[in-house]
Structure formats: structure tokens, C-alpha cells
Write a protein that holds these residues in place. Structure first.
Motif, short mmCIF file in Angstrom:
data_model
loop_
_atom_site.label_atom_id
_atom_site.label_comp_id
_atom_site.label_asym_id
_atom_site.label_seq_id
_atom_site.Cartn_x
_atom_site.Cartn_y
_atom_site.Cartn_z
N GLU A 183 0.84 -1.21 0.00
CA GLU A 183 0.00 0.00 0.00
C GLU A 183 0.87 1.26 0.00
OE1 GLU A 183 -2.28 -1.98 3.36
OE2 GLU A 183 -3.87 -0.76 2.48
N GLN A 184 1.98 1.19 -0.72
CA GLN A 184 2.87 2.35 -0.82
C GLN A 184 3.39 2.50 -2.24
OE1 GLN A 184 5.17 3.53 2.51
NE2 GLN A 184 5.00 1.53 3.52
N GLN A 185 3.74 3.73 -2.60
CA GLN A 185 4.42 3.98 -3.86
C GLN A 185 5.86 3.49 -3.71
OE1 GLN A 185 2.72 4.87 -6.31
NE2 GLN A 185 1.17 6.42 -5.78
N ASN A 186 6.47 2.98 -4.77
CA ASN A 186 7.77 2.36 -4.64
C ASN A 186 8.69 2.70 -5.82
OD1 ASN A 186 9.97 0.65 -4.35
ND2 ASN A 186 8.74 -1.21 -4.03
N LEU A 187 9.84 3.33 -5.49
CA LEU A 187 10.91 3.48 -6.50
C LEU A 187 11.91 2.38 -6.19
CD1 LEU A 187 11.34 7.38 -6.65
CD2 LEU A 187 10.37 5.88 -8.41
N PHE A 188 11.99 1.41 -7.05
CA PHE A 188 12.71 0.15 -6.84
C PHE A 188 14.03 0.23 -7.62
CE2 PHE A 188 12.44 -4.19 -5.49
CZ PHE A 188 12.96 -5.00 -6.49
N ALA A 189 15.13 0.56 -6.90
CA ALA A 189 16.40 0.85 -7.55
C ALA A 189 17.30 -0.38 -7.57
CB ALA A 189 17.09 2.01 -6.81
N GLN A 190 17.54 -0.92 -8.75
CA GLN A 190 18.39 -2.11 -8.88
C GLN A 190 19.85 -1.68 -8.87
OE1 GLN A 190 17.49 -4.95 -8.39
NE2 GLN A 190 19.20 -6.22 -9.07
N VAL A 191 20.64 -2.34 -8.01
CA VAL A 191 22.04 -1.93 -7.80
C VAL A 191 23.03 -2.94 -8.37
CG1 VAL A 191 23.76 -1.52 -5.98
CG2 VAL A 191 21.44 -0.59 -5.75
N HIS A 192 22.74 -4.26 -8.15
CA HIS A 192 23.69 -5.30 -8.60
C HIS A 192 22.88 -6.51 -9.06
CE1 HIS A 192 27.71 -7.29 -8.51
NE2 HIS A 192 26.97 -8.37 -8.35
N GLY A 193 23.28 -7.11 -10.18
CA GLY A 193 22.56 -8.28 -10.67
C GLY A 193 21.26 -7.89 -11.35
N TYR A 194 20.51 -8.93 -11.79
CA TYR A 194 19.30 -8.69 -12.58
C TYR A 194 18.08 -9.29 -11.89
CZ TYR A 194 22.33 -7.06 -16.28
OH TYR A 194 23.26 -6.33 -16.99
N LYS A 195 16.98 -8.54 -11.92
CA LYS A 195 15.71 -9.01 -11.34
C LYS A 195 14.61 -8.93 -12.40
CE LYS A 195 15.88 -8.54 -6.32
NZ LYS A 195 15.57 -7.71 -5.12
N ARG A 196 13.86 -10.02 -12.51
CA ARG A 196 12.68 -10.01 -13.37
C ARG A 196 11.49 -9.61 -12.52
NH1 ARG A 196 9.48 -15.25 -15.52
NH2 ARG A 196 8.56 -14.37 -17.42
N CYS A 197 10.75 -8.59 -12.99
CA CYS A 197 9.60 -8.07 -12.24
C CYS A 197 8.35 -8.26 -13.10
CB CYS A 197 9.81 -6.58 -11.95
SG CYS A 197 11.40 -6.22 -11.17
N ILE A 198 7.37 -9.00 -12.56
CA ILE A 198 6.09 -9.21 -13.24
C ILE A 198 5.04 -8.44 -12.46
CG2 ILE A 198 4.37 -10.89 -14.00
CD1 ILE A 198 6.58 -13.05 -13.87
N LEU A 199 4.33 -7.52 -13.13
CA LEU A 199 3.37 -6.65 -12.46
C LEU A 199 1.97 -6.83 -13.03
CD1 LEU A 199 6.14 -5.27 -11.67
CD2 LEU A 199 4.91 -3.11 -11.71
#
Ligand code: QVN
Ligand code: ZN
Length: 329
Positions: A183-199
Motif C-alpha cells: 500500500e505504498q508507492q515504490n521506487l525500486f532501484a536495482q544496484v547489482h545483478g538482474y531481477k525479473r519483475c512481473i506486475l
């Protein structure tokens, strides 16, 4: 297929029955970034320096500079780290709940040692720790060098509420955070490695079958994406999502109430992410029909009110069935 200089290739993604649209990606100063954020739609923001100061946060650097405070680390017998609410798991009505992960306090050097010595069959680890002043002075220094002007300008332009926390996430390759919404706004900052995000957008509530609000897995989908039970969750077939793979220096805007499934690519390296959680702003003038996320908020309030007045969660389904079946259906 070779990774054609993306830094990853599709064989590193976990199999999923659904097909997804690509989440658009724009350079940080492209006006479309703010267009998407103002419409509460996900967007990948390229070239920002939001968490650039953390790009030196390799395991070696963290080991040397992270002070000797305790860090919250979750252990899992499988690749899933399904979040659960500790407080709700204590309720009498949830006495048969079995937590799917174990939560430990660990010193950073020990976490890193276990990551390095990890072998197939060992418990997987996921460090998930709010950044606070107990982390070493070097890390605080790097944290202070985040591009606060960037995220604060988003916060004010889009009337978000206050920044509530920055979660430091250090995951093993292959770790999965199953589908849930916050229930929050989110700035999701990737720093190292790779993430798959399904929304998925909030209005896909009926395809994603969240646990009841009073359940420890409140806000988490009941559907196992690895092996969906289509007899219990038939509408999951109709779920329409979008996805992206984010790498170092890329920021994904995850709008409040949007469902997200996050996986650290298999056969990748460990992943480091810093998120920026902001409270949603004031609702402003309500217009009708209500938006998807507002209907989710209404359903949550109805479930809370029913639990409040009925006390026993088992009384909720029969009352709702009596109210709806044959009358509203
Ligand atoms: O940043 C987000 O919102 C994510 O879901 C990131 C996710 C870990 C979040 C763990 C968690 C989920 C629910 C409540 C509190 C903590 C990942 O990157 O694996
Ligand atoms: Zn989340």
C-alpha cells in the motif's frame, strides 16, 4: 539465445504459464516518465543516479563497511520467500499457520560467508533490512549520496506522502518474492545483478486471489506461479500482466496497490536492490466510478469491519454468501 549484451538471457527466467507485455523504459528526463507516474502506471527509469552511490556495494565492500550490526535475513527451504505478517501469525484464528520462511538476525560477514559457501540443498537466504543509522558510517555516507533530489522531486510532483523506509535487499540468484501488493508507492532501484519483475494492475484482484485480510499472508496472492491450481483459481488464466528485467542503475516505479512478483535471475549473481517506499498522497477529489486500487481499499475495509463485528473469521464467508448469492448474482 546469446545474451546479446543485455547482461542476461531468457533461459535464466522461471517458466510461467502467462504471457506479458513489456513495461516501457525511458531515460529519467523523458517527460513520459512523469506521465506514467501520474497515471499510476509502472515504468522503468533509465540513467538516473538515484542509487548510483550504491554501485560499489559488492559483498566485499559491504563486508568491510557494514558495521557489525544485526541484519534481518530470511531462510527458505525452497526458492520462494513469501512474506508473512508476524503479528497476524500470533492471532488465535491463525494458530495453524506455518511460516514458510525462518527469520534470523545475522551479522553481515556471516550472511556473506553462507552465501559464498551455499550448496544445492542448503536453505536459501535473503537479506531484507531497512537501512538505518546502525549500518556502518561508509554505508551511511553512500546512502547520503543517493540522488535525493531525484526521488524527492518525484514525491512532490506526484503528491506522494512521506518516505517511510528504504529496504536493502540482498538476494541469492534464483530467489523469488511471490506475487503481492503493497500500500505504498515504490521506487525500486536495482544496484547489482538482474531481477525479473512481473506486475499486474490492482483491478486484477479477482484473477490473483489474495489471502483474507486477517491472514498472515494478507496482500499476497494464493496462486503458486510455479504450479497454478486452476481448479481453485480458475480466473488466474485470465490474468494480464506486464514484465521487465531490470539491471544495475535501472529504477522500476511500482505503483501503489500494483501486484508484483520479483525474481533474481537464475544462474545470475547475487542481487542488490534498494527500494524507496512512500506513503500514498491524499486521495484528492474522488471521481466515479472508483479506480481499481480504491475498490481494493474498499474491500479491505469491508473485511476488516466484518472481522471486527463478527470476531470469528469463520463467520465471514457464510454472511457474505447469504448477502450476495441469489440476491446480487
Ligand atoms: O520492494 C518491494 O515492494 C518488493 O516486493 C521487493 C521484494 C522483497 C520485498 C519483501 C517484502 C514484501 C512485503 C512486505 C515487506 C517486505 C524483492 O525485491 O524481492
Ligand atoms: Zn512489494
Amino acid at each position: 539465445m546469446a545474451n546479446d549484451n543485455k547482461g542476461w538471457d531468457p533461459s535464466q527466467l522461471r517458466k510461467c504459464d502467462l504471457e506479458f507485455e513489456e513495461i516501457p523504459r525511458f531515460v529519467y528526463n523523458d517527460p513520459r516518465v512523469d506521465e506514467f507516474i501520474s497515471e499510476n502506471k509502472p515504468v522503468v527509469i533509465l540513467g538516473s543516479k538515484l542509487a548510483k552511490a550504491a554501485e560499489k556495494w559488492t559483498l566485499d565492500y559491504l563486508e568491510k563497511n557494514m558495521g557489525n550490526g544485526d541484519f534481518t535475513v530470511f531462510l527458505s527451504k525452497n526458492h520462494k520467500f513469501k512474506y508473512y505478517d508476524d503479528k497476524k501469525s500470533m492471532l488465535k484464528s491463525n494458530s495453524d499457520f506455518i511460516p514458510p520462511t525462518k527469520k534470523l538476525d545475522m551479522k553481515l560477514p556471516e550472511f556473506i560467508k553462507r552465501l559464498r559457501e551455499w550448496k544445492k540443498g542448503d536453505d536459501r537466504l535473503y537479506l531484507q533490512q531497512g537501512l538505518n543509522n546502525t549500518v556502518g558510517p561508509a554505508i551511511v555516507h553512500d546512502f547520503l549520496n543517493f540522488d535525493w533530489n531525484f526521488c524527492t522531486s518525484k514525491q512532490s510532483k506526484h503528491n506522494w506522502g512521506p518516505l517511510t523506509s528504504n529496504l536493502l535487499l540482498i538476494g541469492m540468484e534464483g530467489n523469488v518474492t511471490p506475487c503481492h501488493y503493497d500500500e505504498q508507492q515504490n521506487l525500486f532501484a536495482q544496484v547489482h545483478g538482474y531481477k525479473r519483475c512481473i506486475l499486474f494492475p490492482p483491478d486484477q484482484f479477482d484473477c490473483l486471489y489474495p489471502h483474507p485480510v486477517h491472514h498472515p499472508h494478507d496482500r499476497q496472492s494464493m496462486v503458486d506461479f510455479d504450479k497454478p491450481d486452476y481448479s481453485r483459481f480458475p480466473k488466474f488464466r485470465e490474468a494480464r500482466g506486464c514484465e521487465t528485467v531490470i539491471g544495475p542503475g535501472e529504477v522500476l516505479y511500482i505503483p501503489m496497490y500494483w501486484w508484483h512478483h520479483i525474481e533474481s535471475l537464475m544462474r545470475g549473481s547475487y542481487t542488490v536492490t534498494v527500494n524507496f517506499w512512500y506513503k500514498g498522497g491524499p486521495n484528492g477529489t474522488v471521481t466515479y466510478p472508483l479506480k481499481g486500487h480504491q475498490k481494493v481499499a474498499v474491500m479491505r475495509n469491508v473485511e476488516k469491519m466484518l472481522l471486527d463485528v463478527l470476531q470469528d473469521p469463520k463467520e465471514i464467508p457464510p454472511l457474505l454468501r447469504a448477502m450476495v448469492l441469489g440476491r446480487y448474482t
